[in-house]
Design an enzyme around this catalytic site. Structure first.
Site, PDB file in Angstrom:
ATOM      1  N   ASN A  12       0.869  -1.179   0.000  1.00  0.00           N
ATOM      2  CA  ASN A  12       0.000   0.000   0.000  1.00  0.00           C
ATOM      3  C   ASN A  12       0.902   1.224   0.000  1.00  0.00           C
ATOM      4  O   ASN A  12       1.503   1.549   1.019  1.00  0.00           O
ATOM      5  CB  ASN A  12      -0.895  -0.030   1.255  1.00  0.00           C
ATOM      6  CG  ASN A  12      -1.727   1.240   1.401  1.00  0.00           C
ATOM      7  OD1 ASN A  12      -1.777   2.073   0.486  1.00  0.00           O
ATOM      8  ND2 ASN A  12      -2.381   1.384   2.541  1.00  0.00           N
ATOM      9  N   TRP A  13       0.987   1.870  -1.151  1.00  0.00           N
ATOM     10  CA  TRP A  13       1.901   3.013  -1.277  1.00  0.00           C
ATOM     11  C   TRP A  13       1.351   4.275  -0.627  1.00  0.00           C
ATOM     12  O   TRP A  13       2.036   5.271  -0.540  1.00  0.00           O
ATOM     13  CB  TRP A  13       2.219   3.260  -2.751  1.00  0.00           C
ATOM     14  CG  TRP A  13       3.233   2.302  -3.313  1.00  0.00           C
ATOM     15  CD1 TRP A  13       3.617   1.105  -2.763  1.00  0.00           C
ATOM     16  CD2 TRP A  13       4.008   2.460  -4.514  1.00  0.00           C
ATOM     17  NE1 TRP A  13       4.576   0.517  -3.543  1.00  0.00           N
ATOM     18  CE2 TRP A  13       4.836   1.314  -4.618  1.00  0.00           C
ATOM     19  CE3 TRP A  13       4.075   3.435  -5.506  1.00  0.00           C
ATOM     20  CZ2 TRP A  13       5.720   1.142  -5.691  1.00  0.00           C
ATOM     21  CZ3 TRP A  13       4.956   3.257  -6.562  1.00  0.00           C
ATOM     22  CH2 TRP A  13       5.772   2.128  -6.658  1.00  0.00           C
ATOM     23  N   LYS A  14       0.077   4.243  -0.219  1.00  0.00           N
ATOM     24  CA  LYS A  14      -0.562   5.428   0.391  1.00  0.00           C
ATOM     25  C   LYS A  14      -0.323   6.641  -0.526  1.00  0.00           C
ATOM     26  O   LYS A  14      -0.306   6.475  -1.737  1.00  0.00           O
ATOM     27  CB  LYS A  14      -0.054   5.625   1.813  1.00  0.00           C
ATOM     28  CG  LYS A  14      -0.158   4.328   2.643  1.00  0.00           C
ATOM     29  CD  LYS A  14       0.066   4.508   4.105  1.00  0.00           C
ATOM     30  CE  LYS A  14      -0.105   3.167   4.820  1.00  0.00           C
ATOM     31  NZ  LYS A  14      -0.013   3.267   6.259  1.00  0.00           N
ATOM     32  N   HIS A  99      -9.356   1.294   5.138  1.00  0.00           N
ATOM     33  CA  HIS A  99      -8.060   1.444   5.810  1.00  0.00           C
ATOM     34  C   HIS A  99      -8.242   2.351   7.026  1.00  0.00           C
ATOM     35  O   HIS A  99      -9.054   3.265   7.002  1.00  0.00           O
ATOM     36  CB  HIS A  99      -7.033   2.040   4.845  1.00  0.00           C
ATOM     37  CG  HIS A  99      -5.647   1.972   5.400  1.00  0.00           C
ATOM     38  ND1 HIS A  99      -5.182   2.891   6.302  1.00  0.00           N
ATOM     39  CD2 HIS A  99      -4.647   1.076   5.210  1.00  0.00           C
ATOM     40  CE1 HIS A  99      -3.938   2.559   6.639  1.00  0.00           C
ATOM     41  NE2 HIS A  99      -3.595   1.472   5.995  1.00  0.00           N
ATOM     42  N   GLU A 101      -6.616   4.716   8.064  1.00  0.00           N
ATOM     43  CA  GLU A 101      -6.439   6.149   7.764  1.00  0.00           C
ATOM     44  C   GLU A 101      -7.710   6.742   7.155  1.00  0.00           C
ATOM     45  O   GLU A 101      -7.992   7.929   7.338  1.00  0.00           O
ATOM     46  CB  GLU A 101      -5.213   6.330   6.858  1.00  0.00           C
ATOM     47  CG  GLU A 101      -3.929   6.112   7.647  1.00  0.00           C
ATOM     48  CD  GLU A 101      -2.785   5.482   6.873  1.00  0.00           C
ATOM     49  OE1 GLU A 101      -2.768   5.556   5.635  1.00  0.00           O
ATOM     50  OE2 GLU A 101      -1.898   4.904   7.539  1.00  0.00           O
ATOM     51  N   GLU A 169      -5.090  -4.906  10.636  1.00  0.00           N
ATOM     52  CA  GLU A 169      -4.038  -3.915  10.847  1.00  0.00           C
ATOM     53  C   GLU A 169      -4.288  -3.193  12.171  1.00  0.00           C
ATOM     54  O   GLU A 169      -5.119  -2.269  12.222  1.00  0.00           O
ATOM     55  CB  GLU A 169      -4.031  -2.881   9.713  1.00  0.00           C
ATOM     56  CG  GLU A 169      -3.749  -3.460   8.348  1.00  0.00           C
ATOM     57  CD  GLU A 169      -3.158  -2.423   7.397  1.00  0.00           C
ATOM     58  OE1 GLU A 169      -2.087  -2.673   6.868  1.00  0.00           O
ATOM     59  OE2 GLU A 169      -3.774  -1.350   7.210  1.00  0.00           O
ATOM     60  N   GLY A 175       3.011   2.099  10.797  1.00  0.00           N
ATOM     61  CA  GLY A 175       4.026   3.145  10.668  1.00  0.00           C
ATOM     62  C   GLY A 175       4.788   3.446  11.942  1.00  0.00           C
ATOM     63  O   GLY A 175       5.485   4.457  12.022  1.00  0.00           O
ATOM     64  N   SER A 215       3.707  -2.358  10.237  1.00  0.00           N
ATOM     65  CA  SER A 215       5.161  -2.471  10.461  1.00  0.00           C
ATOM     66  C   SER A 215       5.737  -3.821  10.050  1.00  0.00           C
ATOM     67  O   SER A 215       6.633  -4.342  10.717  1.00  0.00           O
ATOM     68  CB  SER A 215       5.505  -2.147  11.922  1.00  0.00           C
ATOM     69  OG  SER A 215       5.176  -0.795  12.212  1.00  0.00           O
ATOM     70  N   GLY A 236       2.966  -1.156   4.232  1.00  0.00           N
ATOM     71  CA  GLY A 236       3.000   0.270   3.928  1.00  0.00           C
ATOM     72  C   GLY A 236       4.412   0.701   3.581  1.00  0.00           C
ATOM     73  O   GLY A 236       4.906   0.457   2.480  1.00  0.00           O
TER      74      GLY A 236
END
Ligand code: 13P
Length: 252
Positions: A12-14, A99, A101, A169, A175, A215, A236
């Site tokens: 997931n490149w966000k 997600h 976020e 997650e 992160g 992570s 990520g």
């Protein structure tokens, strides 16, 4: 015992990646050889702006692409949003929905996530439905209850085992460099599988790929991926560097 589904390693490149980063995708693809492809499926979810170009560049490599979100409606006055059909039209096979976020920063509820997952299924995309507890919820001993509730609320009734992916997650592991213990991951994944059994029936539940995310790095991937009921990873930060992502892919 049911045969475990083929693992999926998804990056997931966000909100990272311009057109120049297609080179990173190609470097990943060069590392996905026949041996890797036999063991697992590999997926990159880049920003929507490069989704079509990346899909075209990756044709024939065995690396699939996915979107990072989609709107629940097929079209309409939703400035800045992207429909599931648009994600599919760009060449994606998967789309991440729910997600943390999006749930946190955009206020998405499980009902919203379910509607997006339904839209994804309608566009012949495989939704990767994300669930996971916050640190406060974990410290209050509510992890299993929270994760099960999000799963029940986010999974479309029409889901089939092979047609959806679940990503566990823990929000506090994203992160941060922190991960739950192997025992904790195994416990949550077993609970997710059991809940899927209640929702879809045991045979379908056994086919669902349940990914761990938060992570994941080359150094911890082998231990996490070997756990029962863990069928791959949603990665990520470490998916932004070809060598790190390939290190995870090769750990399976
Ligand atoms: P990190 O791998 O950077 O912790 O992010 C995990 C994630 O949010 C993937 O969707």
């Amino acid at each position: 015992m049911a045969i475990a589904p083929k693992p999926l390693v998804a990056g997931n490149w966000k909100m990272n990646g311009l057109r120049g980063s297609l080179e990173t995708a190609m470097a990943i693809a060069r590392g996905v050889d026949a041996g890797v492809r036999a063991r697992s499926d590999v997926l990159i979810c880049p920003p929507a702006t490069v989704l079509h170009a990346m899909t075209s560049a990756l044709i024939g490599t065995g690396v699939a692409t996915g979107g990072q979100d989609c709107h629940a409606s097929p079209s309409g006055a939703f400035t800045g949003d992207i429909s599931a059909a648009m994600v599919a039209d760009a060449g994606a096979a998967f789309v991440i929905v729910g997600h943390s976020e999006r749930r946190t920063l955009h206020g998405e509820t499980s009902a919203d996530v379910k509607a997006k997952a339904e839209a994804a299924l309608g566009a012949f995309l495989v939704p990767i439905i994300c669930i996971g507890e916050t640190l406060a919820e974990r410290e209050a001993g509510r992890t299993i209850a929270v994760v099960k509730k999000q799963l029940r609320g986010s999974l479309p009734e029409t889901a089939t085992g092979a047609g959806v992916v679940i990503a566990y997650e823990p929000v506090w592991a994203i992160g941060t460099g922190k991960t739950p213990t192997a025992a904790d991951v195994a416990e949550v994944h077993a609970e997710i599988r059991a809940e899927l059994g209640r929702l879809l029936g045991k045979a379908e539940a056994a086919k669902v790929r349940v990914l761990y995310g938060g992570s994941v790095k080359p150094s911890n991937a082998a231990e996490l991926m070997a756990l029962p009921n863990v069928n791959g990873a949603l990665v990520g930060g470490a998916s932004l560097k070809a060598e790190d992502f390939l290190g995870i892919v090769r750990a399976i």
